[in-house]
Design a protein around this motif. Structure first.
Motif, PDB file in Angstrom:
ATOM      1  N   VAL A  79       0.170  -1.016   0.314  1.00  0.00           N
ATOM      2  CA  VAL A  79      -0.101  -0.221   0.045  1.00  0.00           C
ATOM      3  C   VAL A  79       1.179   1.397  -0.524  1.00  0.00           C
ATOM      4  O   VAL A  79       0.702   2.721  -0.658  1.00  0.00           O
ATOM      5  N   LEU A 103      -4.694  -5.153   2.976  1.00  0.00           N
ATOM      6  CA  LEU A 103      -4.167  -6.230   4.131  1.00  0.00           C
ATOM      7  C   LEU A 103      -4.640  -5.055   5.634  1.00  0.00           C
ATOM      8  O   LEU A 103      -3.791  -5.129   6.412  1.00  0.00           O
ATOM      9  N   ARG A 160      -6.819   3.979   6.171  1.00  0.00           N
ATOM     10  CA  ARG A 160      -7.491   2.898   6.379  1.00  0.00           C
ATOM     11  C   ARG A 160      -7.173   1.534   7.668  1.00  0.00           C
ATOM     12  O   ARG A 160      -8.118   0.920   8.393  1.00  0.00           O
ATOM     13  N   THR A 213       1.112   6.743   9.461  1.00  0.00           N
ATOM     14  CA  THR A 213       0.833   7.626   7.923  1.00  0.00           C
ATOM     15  C   THR A 213       2.148   7.709   7.087  1.00  0.00           C
ATOM     16  O   THR A 213       2.613   6.438   7.243  1.00  0.00           O
ATOM     17  N   PRO A 214       1.597   7.522   5.976  1.00  0.00           N
ATOM     18  CA  PRO A 214       2.549   6.861   5.261  1.00  0.00           C
ATOM     19  C   PRO A 214       3.702   8.311   5.208  1.00  0.00           C
ATOM     20  O   PRO A 214       3.473   8.842   5.904  1.00  0.00           O
ATOM     21  N   ILE A 240       4.276   1.027  12.947  1.00  0.00           N
ATOM     22  CA  ILE A 240       4.540   0.760  11.243  1.00  0.00           C
ATOM     23  C   ILE A 240       4.205   1.156  10.501  1.00  0.00           C
ATOM     24  O   ILE A 240       4.009   0.426   9.283  1.00  0.00           O
ATOM     25  N   ASP A 266       7.716  -2.589  13.405  1.00  0.00           N
ATOM     26  CA  ASP A 266       8.036  -3.259  12.748  1.00  0.00           C
ATOM     27  C   ASP A 266       9.140  -2.279  11.507  1.00  0.00           C
ATOM     28  O   ASP A 266       9.431  -3.322  10.651  1.00  0.00           O
ATOM     29  N   VAL A 267       9.024  -0.860  11.835  1.00  0.00           N
ATOM     30  CA  VAL A 267      10.411  -0.677  10.489  1.00  0.00           C
ATOM     31  C   VAL A 267      11.471   0.003  11.408  1.00  0.00           C
ATOM     32  O   VAL A 267      10.690   0.721  12.285  1.00  0.00           O
ATOM     33  N   HIS A 290      10.067  -6.123   9.402  1.00  0.00           N
ATOM     34  CA  HIS A 290       8.223  -5.185   8.830  1.00  0.00           C
ATOM     35  C   HIS A 290       8.134  -6.728   8.003  1.00  0.00           C
ATOM     36  O   HIS A 290       7.494  -6.467   6.409  1.00  0.00           O
ATOM     37  N   SER A 293       2.289  -6.781   7.271  1.00  0.00           N
ATOM     38  CA  SER A 293       1.092  -7.487   5.521  1.00  0.00           C
ATOM     39  C   SER A 293       1.588  -9.240   5.861  1.00  0.00           C
ATOM     40  O   SER A 293       1.228  -9.728   5.410  1.00  0.00           O
TER      41      SER A 293
HETATM   42  P1  NAP Z   1      -3.986   5.413   4.110  1.00  0.00           P
HETATM   43  O1  NAP Z   1      -5.705   5.144   4.049  1.00  0.00           O
HETATM   44  O2  NAP Z   1      -4.177   6.504   3.073  1.00  0.00           O
HETATM   45  O3  NAP Z   1      -3.973   6.864   5.564  1.00  0.00           O
HETATM   46  C1  NAP Z   1      -3.468   7.286   6.333  1.00  0.00           C
HETATM   47  C2  NAP Z   1      -3.334   8.365   7.454  1.00  0.00           C
HETATM   48  O4  NAP Z   1      -2.393   8.721   7.822  1.00  0.00           O
HETATM   49  C3  NAP Z   1      -4.853   9.001   6.312  1.00  0.00           C
HETATM   50  O5  NAP Z   1      -5.924   8.782   7.163  1.00  0.00           O
HETATM   51  C4  NAP Z   1      -3.934  10.327   6.053  1.00  0.00           C
HETATM   52  O6  NAP Z   1      -5.093  10.995   6.880  1.00  0.00           O
HETATM   53  C5  NAP Z   1      -2.470  10.519   7.837  1.00  0.00           C
HETATM   54  N1  NAP Z   1      -1.431  11.511   7.193  1.00  0.00           N
HETATM   55  C6  NAP Z   1      -1.703  11.350   5.783  1.00  0.00           C
HETATM   56  N2  NAP Z   1      -0.169  12.727   5.606  1.00  0.00           N
HETATM   57  C7  NAP Z   1       0.059  13.093   6.655  1.00  0.00           C
HETATM   58  C8  NAP Z   1       0.093  13.961   7.480  1.00  0.00           C
HETATM   59  N3  NAP Z   1       1.165  14.793   7.225  1.00  0.00           N
HETATM   60  N4  NAP Z   1      -0.041  14.624   9.485  1.00  0.00           N
HETATM   61  C9  NAP Z   1      -0.931  13.291  10.036  1.00  0.00           C
HETATM   62  N5  NAP Z   1      -1.193  12.299   9.119  1.00  0.00           N
HETATM   63  C10 NAP Z   1      -1.310  12.180   8.107  1.00  0.00           C
HETATM   64  O7  NAP Z   1      -3.738   4.953   4.975  1.00  0.00           O
HETATM   65  P2  NAP Z   1      -3.679   2.786   5.477  1.00  0.00           P
HETATM   66  O8  NAP Z   1      -3.491   1.804   3.984  1.00  0.00           O
HETATM   67  O9  NAP Z   1      -3.948   3.355   6.755  1.00  0.00           O
HETATM   68  O10 NAP Z   1      -1.972   2.634   5.177  1.00  0.00           O
HETATM   69  C11 NAP Z   1      -0.731   4.032   5.949  1.00  0.00           C
HETATM   70  C12 NAP Z   1       0.844   3.417   5.421  1.00  0.00           C
HETATM   71  O11 NAP Z   1       0.994   2.400   6.191  1.00  0.00           O
HETATM   72  C13 NAP Z   1       1.098   3.061   4.696  1.00  0.00           C
HETATM   73  O12 NAP Z   1       1.242   4.553   3.700  1.00  0.00           O
HETATM   74  C14 NAP Z   1       2.296   2.477   4.698  1.00  0.00           C
HETATM   75  O13 NAP Z   1       3.133   3.181   4.668  1.00  0.00           O
HETATM   76  C15 NAP Z   1       2.460   2.065   5.736  1.00  0.00           C
HETATM   77  N6  NAP Z   1       2.137   0.547   6.126  1.00  0.00           N
HETATM   78  C16 NAP Z   1       3.167  -0.243   6.376  1.00  0.00           C
HETATM   79  C17 NAP Z   1       2.647  -1.614   6.465  1.00  0.00           C
HETATM   80  C18 NAP Z   1       4.366  -2.066   7.636  1.00  0.00           C
HETATM   81  O14 NAP Z   1       4.561  -4.043   7.024  1.00  0.00           O
HETATM   82  N7  NAP Z   1       4.758  -2.074   8.487  1.00  0.00           N
HETATM   83  C19 NAP Z   1       2.142  -2.277   6.115  1.00  0.00           C
HETATM   84  C20 NAP Z   1       0.865  -2.181   5.261  1.00  0.00           C
HETATM   85  C21 NAP Z   1       1.050  -0.327   4.992  1.00  0.00           C
HETATM   86  P3  NAP Z   1      -4.648  12.814   6.432  1.00  0.00           P
HETATM   87  O15 NAP Z   1      -4.562  13.090   4.788  1.00  0.00           O
HETATM   88  O16 NAP Z   1      -6.308  13.811   6.439  1.00  0.00           O
HETATM   89  O17 NAP Z   1      -3.516  13.503   6.662  1.00  0.00           O
END
Ligand code: NAP
Length: 325
Positions: A79, A103, A160, A213-214, A240, A266-267, A290, A293
Motif C-alpha cells: 500500500v 491488508l 484505512r 501515516t504514509p 508500523i 516493525d520498521v 517489517h 502484511s
Molecule cells: P491511508 O488510508 O492513506 O491512511 C493514512 C492516514 O495518514 C490518512 O488518514 C491521512 O489523513 C494520514 N496522514 C497523511 N499525511 C499526514 C500528515 N502529514 N499528518 C498527519 N496525518 C497524515 O493509508 P493506510 O492504508 O492506512 O496505510 C498507511 C501507511 O502504513 C502506508 O502508507 C504504509 O507506509 C504503512 N504500511 C506499513 C505496513 C508494514 O508492513 N509495516 C503495511 C501497510 C502499510 P489526512 O490525509 O487527513 O492527513
C-alpha cells in the motif's frame, strides 16, 4: 504479441497463471530484491514492472525510468508507495498503482501484537522462561507488565489501517481512542468514539501511540526529540508506518533516558536493521522485520490485486488503485 513485464520477485503460481494470459513474464528468482544493475537491464523492453513490494524494488526515479522507455505501469505489491517519484512518473505517463484495503486487518493485527507484547513483556519473558530463569523464588513484581485494556490509544494517521486498529481498540480492549490526521474523519468518530486532537494533545494524553501515516516529505521524522519529550514516561510507542517517519536517534535517546516506557517496531530507518543498532539490545523494545502484511493469505490477496492493476493498464483500462492522483 503480449506485452513484456518484469517482476522483482517470484510471483505466486495462481497470480502468475492469471497474469500470463495477458503478458510475457520475466521474474527475479534470486534471494532478496533484484540487484539494481540487473533491474536496469531487465526493464529495457518491458511495459510493466511488478515490484513484489515497495522495498523489493528500491527507488523508482529518473535513472530507472530512463532505462525503461516502454514502461506504462509500475505495480507495487504494497500500500505504501513512498518509493515512487510520482512527478517523474507522471511526466513520462507511467502509471503507479498500490494495494490498499486487502491488508488492513492483517496490519491492524500486528499493531495489537506489538502493543500487547511490549506492554506484557512477551518477548522478554519468553526468553526468561526458555533460559530457565523462572524459579520458585521468582519475584512476580519484577515481571509485571502494563494493562492494555481500558487505557488510551493515540493513532497518528487514522486511515484505512488506523480505523482497523481503532475498531480493535474500542470493541476488543475498551480503549479510548484519540487520533491525529490533517483532516477530521467523522466516520471514525461516530463508529469508534474516536476523538480528533492535535499532535501535542495526542502525545501527552496517550498510553499507547501508534504511528500509521504514509511516508511523505511532510511526515518525514514527524516524531522526533520534541515529540518523545511530550509523551508520558509510561507511554509505549509503536511504529508500523515507515522507518523514516521517526527520528531513530531521538527514539533511542528517549528509551535510554526513560522518557518513554517502551517501543514496538516493525520498521526501521535502515532495513534490514543494522545488527549494532542499540534498539536491538533493549529488553523493552519489541522488534519484527517489517512484517505488517506478511501472512500467506494477505500476501496472496495483495499479489492478485497488484496483478489486476497491472493487467488493467496493459489492456487499456483504468487500474483499480492508481496512486498520486
Ligand atoms: P491511508 O488510508 O492513506 O491512511 C493514512 C492516514 O495518514 C490518512 O488518514 C491521512 O489523513 C494520514 N496522514 C497523511 N499525511 C499526514 C500528515 N502529514 N499528518 C498527519 N496525518 C497524515 O493509508 P493506510 O492504508 O492506512 O496505510 C498507511 C501507511 O502504513 C502506508 O502508507 C504504509 O507506509 C504503512 N504500511 C506499513 C505496513 C508494514 O508492513 N509495516 C503495511 C501497510 C502499510 P489526512 O490525509 O487527513 O492527513
Amino acid at each position: 504479441m503480449k506485452p513484456k513485464i518484469y517482476s522483482t520477485y517470484s510471483i505466486p503460481v495462481q497470480v502468475k497463471d492469471y497474469m500470463a494470459q495477458y503478458c510475457d513474464i520475466r521474474e527475479w528468482h534470486g534471494d532478496g530484491r533484484t540487484p539494481r544493475d540487473i533491474l536496469l537491464e531487465e526493464i529495457a523492453d518491458v511495459e510493466g514492472l511488478y515490484t513484489g513490494g515497495s522495498s523489493m524494488v528500491g527507488r523508482i526515479d529518473e535513472e530507472l525510468l530512463n532505462h525503461a522507455p516502454h514502461l506504462k505501469v509500475i505495480s507495487n505489491v504494497s500500500v505504501g508507495y513512498n518509493n515512487f517519484d510520482v512527478d517523474a512518473m507522471t511526466k513520462r505517463n507511467v502509471i503507479g498503482t498500490n494495494t490498499p484495503y486487502v491488508l488492513d486487518e492483517t496490519v491492524a493485527d500486528l499493531a495489537f501484537a506489538l502493543i500487547l507484547s511490549t506492554a506484557r513483556r512477551i518477548t522478554e519473558l519468553d526468553r526468561f522462561v526458555k533460559e530457565g530463569s523462572w524459579k520458585p523464588t521468582t519475584n512476580y513484581r519484577e515481571i509485571y507488565g502494563k494493562d492494555v485494556h481500558s487505557t488510551t490509544l493515540g493513532i497518528i494517521g487514522m486511515g484505512r489501517i488506523g480505523e482497523a486498529i481503532a475498531r480493535r481498540a474500542k470493541f476488543g480492549f475498551n480503549m479510548d481512542v484519540l487520533y491525529f490526521n490533517r483532516n477530521r474523519k467523522q466516520a471514525a468518530e461516530e463508529k469508534y468514539g474516536a476523538e480528533y486532537c492535535d499532535l501535542t494533545s495526542l502525545l501527552t494524553r496517550s498510553d499507547y501511540i501508534v504511528l500509521m501515516t504514509p511516508l511523505t516529505p511532510e511526515t518525514f521524522q514527524i516524531i522526533g526529540k520534541e515529540e518523545f519529550k511530550l509523551m508520558k514516561k509510561s507511554a509505549v510507542f509503536i511504529n508500523i508506518s515507515r522507518g523514516q517517519t521517526v527520528d531513530e536517534q531521538a527514539l533511542i535517546h528517549a528509551l535510554q533516558n526513560g522518557e518513554i516506557h517502551g517501543a514496538g517496531l516493525d520498521v526501521f530507518e535502515k532495513e534490514p536493521v543494522d545488527p549494532t543498532n542499540p534498539l536491538l539490545q533493549m529488553s523493552n523494545v519489541v522488534t519484527v522485520p517489517h512484517i505488517g502484511s506478511a501472512t500467506a493469505r494477505t500476501e496472496a490477496a495483495m499479489a492478485m490485486r497488484a496483478a489486476e492493476n497491472l493487467v488493467a493498464v496493459l489492456t487499456g483500462k483504468e487500474p483499480i488503485d492508481p496512486v498520486g492522483k
